[in-house]
Design an enzyme around this catalytic site. Sequence first.
Site, PDB file in Angstrom:
ATOM      1  N   ASP A 195       1.038  -0.892  -0.037  1.00  0.00           N
ATOM      2  CA  ASP A 195       0.251   0.230  -0.048  1.00  0.00           C
ATOM      3  C   ASP A 195       1.102   1.632  -0.007  1.00  0.00           C
ATOM      4  OD1 ASP A 195      -2.368   1.418   0.788  1.00  0.00           O
ATOM      5  OD2 ASP A 195      -1.511   2.267   2.333  1.00  0.00           O
ATOM      6  N   ASP A 252      -3.521   1.404   6.696  1.00  0.00           N
ATOM      7  CA  ASP A 252      -2.623   0.811   5.901  1.00  0.00           C
ATOM      8  C   ASP A 252      -2.173  -0.343   5.374  1.00  0.00           C
ATOM      9  OD1 ASP A 252      -2.419   3.696   4.933  1.00  0.00           O
ATOM     10  OD2 ASP A 252      -0.625   4.098   6.522  1.00  0.00           O
ATOM     11  N   GLU A 273      -1.887  -1.429  -6.323  1.00  0.00           N
ATOM     12  CA  GLU A 273      -2.748  -0.231  -6.486  1.00  0.00           C
ATOM     13  C   GLU A 273      -2.872   0.092  -7.867  1.00  0.00           C
ATOM     14  OE1 GLU A 273      -5.447   1.556  -2.521  1.00  0.00           O
ATOM     15  OE2 GLU A 273      -4.008   1.817  -2.470  1.00  0.00           O
TER      16      GLU A 273
END
Length: 383
Positions: free
Chosen positions: A186, A352, A270
């Site tokens: 992340d 996170d 992501e």
Amino acid sequence: MLIAHRIALAPNNAQATYLARAAGTARFAYNWALAEWKRQYETWKADTSHPRPSQHSLRRQLNAIKREQFPWMLEVTKNAPQMAIIQLGQAFQNFFAGRARYPRFRKKGVHDRFTLTNDQFSLDGSRIRIPNLGWVRMRETLRFAGKIMSATVSRVADRWFVSIAVDSPDSSHLPKAENQGAVGVDLGVSTLATLSTGEKVTGPKAHTALLHRLRRLSRSLSRKQKGSANRRKAKARLAKLHARIAAMRSDALHQLTTDLTRRFHTIGIEDLNVSGMLGNRRLARSIADMSFFEFRRQLDYKAAMRGGQVVVADRFFASSKTCSACGHKLDELALSIRQWSCPACGTTHDRDVNAATNLKFMAVSPTVSACGEKALAAVARRR
């Protein structure tokens, strides 16, 4: 597989002068060809009986006039102007294919580079031989084996580099990943990367750390008279600081991506909308300082070299708002909330680490490409 190795050069003063002259010749040829392309294209549009411009015709045209109009071009390698026009032709191909914007003129101090074909230079250990110049020392030897395709000499601030492109028969010259399982990554602003293992990697934040000095040098440059020697010196100092910031950021990203691809075979990340994130004027500087796009680019090619894979989540994948323990999804989760408790199972999450864990589940799910978030809930229920 084409691999480029960028190596710093150590030229003496005379050699640095020649490199600057060759880069200037390439820049002039590119700009001359771009202006001529525009003129000929407008003429062709008005009357199609005239020839349409192309890089081949522009190269022949320049060769016909350079001895009389531009005799100083003969002082450097012939590749400098010719390869610049070929690169302009490639830029127009990308423009017409919709892959790039319309080519723009090159600027001195920004686009200082020239390219050599493989028959115009040779390597001998930590030396490179450049036409009309001779041997120039390199800071290291070429690491890759294969057919050498080309070399591009460029300047960054006051340093010269050569990027040597090699067609390597082995697409995986690095050792295979240790395969410590899958990992989710992340990306963030306060912390560059948070792993599903709980590790947090703080980025160097080079621009933020040197912002005070950057502002001071920028003010100093703006106060110098244009064309003066003091302005030239101030510009050089500012360029060196920008190069240092870029080097600090690049070094941190290379260390992180190398460590991830060396340890893990499967990496989940992501698909961030970076251009949209930069629209937030409060966070734009910090986001740009992290260089998310460069992180993903390095991760992609390094994982491929080590036989690993990078799995990219959908842009609307709710990694932060979904409980990694039970799969419950929150309706809203403000950016300021760094820890939250799941109302369904009561698990307390670090925002996170929870997002990274969900990305890990997404990466190992066999149905993620078809089912998206449904696959996450299925994997969570099996836990």
